[in-house]
Design a protein around this motif. Sequence first.
Motif, PDB file in Angstrom:
ATOM      1  N   ASN A  16     -13.798 -45.006  16.060  1.00  0.00           N
ATOM      2  CA  ASN A  16     -14.214 -44.273  14.862  1.00  0.00           C
ATOM      3  C   ASN A  16     -13.039 -44.028  13.922  1.00  0.00           C
ATOM      4  O   ASN A  16     -13.183 -44.135  12.700  1.00  0.00           O
ATOM      5  N   ALA A  17     -11.873 -43.699  14.476  1.00  0.00           N
ATOM      6  CA  ALA A  17     -10.692 -43.479  13.644  1.00  0.00           C
ATOM      7  C   ALA A  17     -10.292 -44.763  12.922  1.00  0.00           C
ATOM      8  O   ALA A  17      -9.952 -44.745  11.724  1.00  0.00           O
ATOM      9  N   GLU A  20     -13.035 -45.489  10.163  1.00  0.00           N
ATOM     10  CA  GLU A  20     -12.968 -44.527   9.058  1.00  0.00           C
ATOM     11  C   GLU A  20     -11.700 -44.713   8.224  1.00  0.00           C
ATOM     12  O   GLU A  20     -11.760 -44.803   6.995  1.00  0.00           O
ATOM     13  N   ALA A  21     -10.558 -44.774   8.883  1.00  0.00           N
ATOM     14  CA  ALA A  21      -9.298 -44.931   8.150  1.00  0.00           C
ATOM     15  C   ALA A  21      -9.277 -46.254   7.389  1.00  0.00           C
ATOM     16  O   ALA A  21      -8.877 -46.297   6.214  1.00  0.00           O
TER      17      ALA A  21
END
Length: 152
Positions: A16-17, A20-21
């Motif tokens: 997810n990181a 998203e990033a």
Amino acid sequence: MTEPRWLDADEMAAWNAFVEAGNLVNRRIEQQLREQAGLSHPQYEILVRLSAAPEGEIRMSELAQLVVTSKSGLTYQVTQLEKAGLVGRRTCETDDRGVIARLTEAGRHKLEEAAPGHVELVREHLIDVLDRDQLRALTDALGVVSRKLRGS
């Protein structure tokens, strides 16, 4: 049929990181390049790769690999850059089927105008946010992923 290997909490957090990033940085870059230079991110990357190439020229098939796009996607972007006078194309002298993209003088000037704002944004939203150890870890980790996906 084997059961899927679902992601555990740490793996899901990493995924997810990453998503998203990556999406947030890409959106900022796309917006900044469109507003300040009238270029898409892929178009900017094409100009960067051509400027780094010997004599500002690269075979289209190699350029597609460098900017990680399909040949048809690259052809579309190069056509747009060609219409703007930033890139030219010619037939390869040693292979009639091969096409070479080359950076024009106008393309070099456009890149010189666009690069400072682009680098400032990349620094602000990625490079200067991380310390040197984090940058090295990011480079190492994403390098492993890229090499695996490229089959090397």
